[in-house]
Structures are given as C-alpha cells and as structure tokens.
Design a protein around this motif. Structure first.
Motif, PDB file in Angstrom:
ATOM      1  N   LEU A 124     -49.029  23.133 -18.482  1.00  0.00           N
ATOM      2  CA  LEU A 124     -49.098  23.266 -17.025  1.00  0.00           C
ATOM      3  C   LEU A 124     -49.700  22.059 -16.308  1.00  0.00           C
ATOM      4  N   ILE A 125     -50.516  21.276 -16.999  1.00  0.00           N
ATOM      5  CA  ILE A 125     -51.187  20.156 -16.345  1.00  0.00           C
ATOM      6  C   ILE A 125     -50.573  18.836 -16.789  1.00  0.00           C
ATOM      7  N   ASP A 126     -50.123  18.048 -15.824  1.00  0.00           N
ATOM      8  CA  ASP A 126     -49.613  16.701 -16.062  1.00  0.00           C
ATOM      9  C   ASP A 126     -50.761  15.729 -15.790  1.00  0.00           C
ATOM     10  N   PHE A 127     -51.316  15.162 -16.851  1.00  0.00           N
ATOM     11  CA  PHE A 127     -52.491  14.321 -16.697  1.00  0.00           C
ATOM     12  C   PHE A 127     -52.172  12.909 -16.205  1.00  0.00           C
ATOM     13  N   THR A 128     -50.927  12.658 -15.840  1.00  0.00           N
ATOM     14  CA  THR A 128     -50.604  11.409 -15.163  1.00  0.00           C
ATOM     15  C   THR A 128     -50.662  11.584 -13.653  1.00  0.00           C
ATOM     16  N   GLN A 129     -50.815  12.823 -13.199  1.00  0.00           N
ATOM     17  CA  GLN A 129     -50.883  13.139 -11.775  1.00  0.00           C
ATOM     18  C   GLN A 129     -52.260  13.720 -11.441  1.00  0.00           C
ATOM     19  N   PRO A 130     -52.703  13.576 -10.181  1.00  0.00           N
ATOM     20  CA  PRO A 130     -54.035  14.070  -9.804  1.00  0.00           C
ATOM     21  C   PRO A 130     -54.234  15.556 -10.112  1.00  0.00           C
ATOM     22  N   VAL A 131     -55.453  15.875 -10.507  1.00  0.00           N
ATOM     23  CA  VAL A 131     -55.825  17.233 -10.898  1.00  0.00           C
ATOM     24  C   VAL A 131     -57.054  17.658 -10.088  1.00  0.00           C
ATOM     25  N   GLY A 132     -57.078  18.902  -9.675  1.00  0.00           N
ATOM     26  CA  GLY A 132     -58.282  19.468  -9.082  1.00  0.00           C
ATOM     27  C   GLY A 132     -59.092  20.143 -10.177  1.00  0.00           C
ATOM     28  N   VAL A 133     -60.229  19.555 -10.518  1.00  0.00           N
ATOM     29  CA  VAL A 133     -61.104  20.119 -11.550  1.00  0.00           C
ATOM     30  C   VAL A 133     -62.159  20.968 -10.853  1.00  0.00           C
ATOM     31  N   LEU A 134     -62.254  22.233 -11.251  1.00  0.00           N
ATOM     32  CA  LEU A 134     -63.182  23.166 -10.629  1.00  0.00           C
ATOM     33  C   LEU A 134     -64.273  23.544 -11.633  1.00  0.00           C
ATOM     34  N   ALA A 135     -65.521  23.361 -11.215  1.00  0.00           N
ATOM     35  CA  ALA A 135     -66.664  23.788 -12.020  1.00  0.00           C
ATOM     36  C   ALA A 135     -67.588  24.549 -11.074  1.00  0.00           C
ATOM     37  N   VAL A 136     -67.120  25.702 -10.660  1.00  0.00           N
ATOM     38  CA  VAL A 136     -67.788  26.493  -9.624  1.00  0.00           C
ATOM     39  C   VAL A 136     -68.671  27.555 -10.282  1.00  0.00           C
ATOM     40  N   ALA A 137     -69.975  27.434 -10.061  1.00  0.00           N
ATOM     41  CA  ALA A 137     -70.950  28.387 -10.600  1.00  0.00           C
ATOM     42  C   ALA A 137     -70.840  28.521 -12.118  1.00  0.00           C
ATOM     43  N   VAL A 138     -70.755  27.386 -12.805  1.00  0.00           N
ATOM     44  CA  VAL A 138     -70.674  27.432 -14.265  1.00  0.00           C
ATOM     45  C   VAL A 138     -71.709  26.535 -14.935  1.00  0.00           C
ATOM     46  N   THR A 139     -72.006  25.358 -14.375  1.00  0.00           N
ATOM     47  CA  THR A 139     -72.903  24.430 -15.062  1.00  0.00           C
ATOM     48  C   THR A 139     -74.325  24.967 -15.176  1.00  0.00           C
ATOM     49  N   HIS A 140     -74.711  25.882 -14.292  1.00  0.00           N
ATOM     50  CA  HIS A 140     -76.082  26.402 -14.379  1.00  0.00           C
ATOM     51  C   HIS A 140     -76.265  27.376 -15.543  1.00  0.00           C
ATOM     52  N   PHE A 141     -75.207  27.643 -16.300  1.00  0.00           N
ATOM     53  CA  PHE A 141     -75.359  28.422 -17.530  1.00  0.00           C
ATOM     54  C   PHE A 141     -75.583  27.518 -18.747  1.00  0.00           C
ATOM     55  N   LEU A 142     -75.601  26.207 -18.520  1.00  0.00           N
ATOM     56  CA  LEU A 142     -75.795  25.246 -19.599  1.00  0.00           C
ATOM     57  C   LEU A 142     -77.183  24.624 -19.499  1.00  0.00           C
ATOM     58  N   PRO A 143     -77.987  24.684 -20.565  1.00  0.00           N
ATOM     59  CA  PRO A 143     -79.296  24.032 -20.539  1.00  0.00           C
ATOM     60  C   PRO A 143     -79.151  22.514 -20.562  1.00  0.00           C
ATOM     61  N   ASP A 144     -80.203  21.818 -20.224  1.00  0.00           N
ATOM     62  CA  ASP A 144     -80.169  20.358 -20.182  1.00  0.00           C
ATOM     63  C   ASP A 144     -79.748  19.760 -21.515  1.00  0.00           C
ATOM     64  N   GLU A 145     -80.168  20.381 -22.618  1.00  0.00           N
ATOM     65  CA  GLU A 145     -79.853  19.815 -23.934  1.00  0.00           C
ATOM     66  C   GLU A 145     -78.355  19.818 -24.239  1.00  0.00           C
TER      67      GLU A 145
END
Length: 267
Positions: free
Chosen positions: A141-162
């Motif tokens: 589904l994703i053509d990586f030669t064309q622009p992509v909208g990457v969404l990281a909405v309310a997810v990174t805060h579940f990852l610790p700094d390490e």
C-alpha cells in the motif's frame, strides 16, 4: 462480546477506545478509564482533544498538502472517525496502513476494515521499524518513492527513554522521501506532574506511560520543518487542543494541556 472482552489485561488501544466512547474495548480497559478519571477528571476531554488533533492533521495533509498514503504507528482501533475515514473524505485514492503491537487489536481492526482494499492493519512493534517498513502489506500500500504521512499520535509516551523513541521516529522518517510529514502527539507532565503520577498509580502496574517535557517532545521533530499549528501562528510544538484551533484562546484549557503535538515536513 468481542474476542478480547474477557481479557483481564487492559491495552492502550482498548483504553483509548473506551475513553472515546467506542465499543472495541474490554471491561479491563473501561476500568482503567474509570480509575484514571478519579485522578484526572479531564482525561476524557483530553482523549477527544488528541483525536481532534489526529483528524485535523490528517485532513490538512490529505486535503491541503496532497498526501495520499499514511503509515499510522500505534494506531489502536480504527474506530471513532479514525485516519482512513478522514483520508477518504479528501482523497478517494488514499491508502492507510494501521500498525499496532497487540495481536488482538490487529485482529479486531481487520474485522472492522473488512472489504477495504486500500486500508489494512498489521501487527508491528514500533521498536522494530524495519519489520514494519518491510512488511508485505506496508509494501503493497505504501510507495516509498512518494511522500508519506507518518502518524505517531499518542504512542511514543508508552516507550521509556532506554528504548530511544526519538531514534525510532527518526528511523521511520529516514525511510520516507522529502515532502513527507510527521504528525506526533505525546502526553506531558509539564503542568500536571502530580496529577499524572496519581493517574498512573490509579491505572495500575500493567499500564505504563512516560509523560515528557516540551523540550523532549520537540526532539522528535529535529531536522524537520515544523508547520504553523493554526492560522497566524509561528511554527511550534503546541498543546493538542491548540493545533488547528479556530479559536486558540478558547481551545487552551486544562484538557488541552495534557499533551503536546505538531506537524512537521521532511525537507
């Protein structure tokens, strides 16, 4: 009753769906929401403010910026007017890959998305970006030669700094071409540190989160061109309710201040 209804372990996806009033959640998820509300009465409004940011950011990318393919990391359940529905309103040819680490969440998502050839849900751990990027459904589904909208909405805060969430997001952005965008939101304890401490205690040991400072959230956008959050504003990371707000003064309330967000372009 859903396949996960009897589960005793809450999931971030299920808790978020419960906070939004959805039906793709379990009793354990709903219990977390009820306990969280005791320490943080604004948690439901904050969940909707975050969903509003997602919808406005996706709409801007699809309608104004010409993005037609989206990689939604840590997406949770595709309910309550999620990414693919917003994309379809502006781009009938749009494509969406939802990614979640929880197998049961992905199975439920596929049931919801049954028959949608331009949208899929895959199981993937954001801590293993290459596996997500190389997944056959991602590549379909994703053509990586064309622009992509990457969404990281309310997810990174579940990852610790390490786990180095900043490096992980950078890895995904390195994989997409110039003209792609990153939409990211993350909870913060800048203004309600004690409230967050009590909320996480109420949620229980199975539900970890790592609220971050504004400076730490800004690090996710290093090397990217942050977009103005609303008309007349300077480019900046702002509270979730402010992003895309028609009346910023009204939007800047306690629930809005529970998280930061921004949209940024890869040059």
């Amino acid at each position: 009753m859903s396949d996960t209804e009897g589960s005793l372990t809450p999931t971030p996806a299920g808790v978020y769906d419960a906070a939004l009033g959805g039906t793709a959640n379990t009793a354990a998820d709903r219990a977390v929401v009820e306990r969280a509300k005791e320490a943080m009465p604004d948690v439901i409004l904050a969940a909707w403010a975050n969903r509003g940011f997602l919808q406005r950011a996706v709409r801007r990318m699809a309608h104004e910026l010409g993005i037609r393919q989206f990689l939604d990391l840590g997406s949770g359940m595709p309910t309550q007017r999620n990414t693919h529905e917003v994309v379809a309103e502006a781009r009938p040819d749009g494509r969406v890959v939802y990614v979640d680490v929880n197998q049961a969440v992905v199975a439920r998502s596929r049931e919801i998305l049954a028959g949608a050839s331009d949208t899929t849900a895959i199981q993937g751990d954001i801590r293993q970006p290459e596996a997500i990027l190389a997944h056959e459904e991602t590549r379909r589904l994703i053509d990586f030669t064309q622009p992509v909208g990457v969404l990281a909405v309310a997810v990174t805060h579940f990852l610790p700094d390490e786990d180095d969430p900043w490096g992980l997001i950078a890895h995904f952005m390195d994989a997409v071409p110039a003209g792609s965008y990153l939409a990211l939101s993350a909870v913060t304890s800048d203004y309600q540190e004690e409230t967050w401490r009590k909320t996480l205690q109420q949620a229980g040991p199975s539900y970890d989160a790592y609220p971050r400072t504004r400076a730490e959230v800004e690090r996710f956008f290093k090397g990217l061109e942050i977009q103005p959050p609303y008309e007349g504003a300077d480019p900046a990371v702002v509270h979730i309710g402010l992003w895309g707000a028609e009346d910023p003064e009204v939007a800047d309330d306690d629930s809005s201040r529970l998280a930061y967000a921004a949209l940024a372009r890869k040059r």
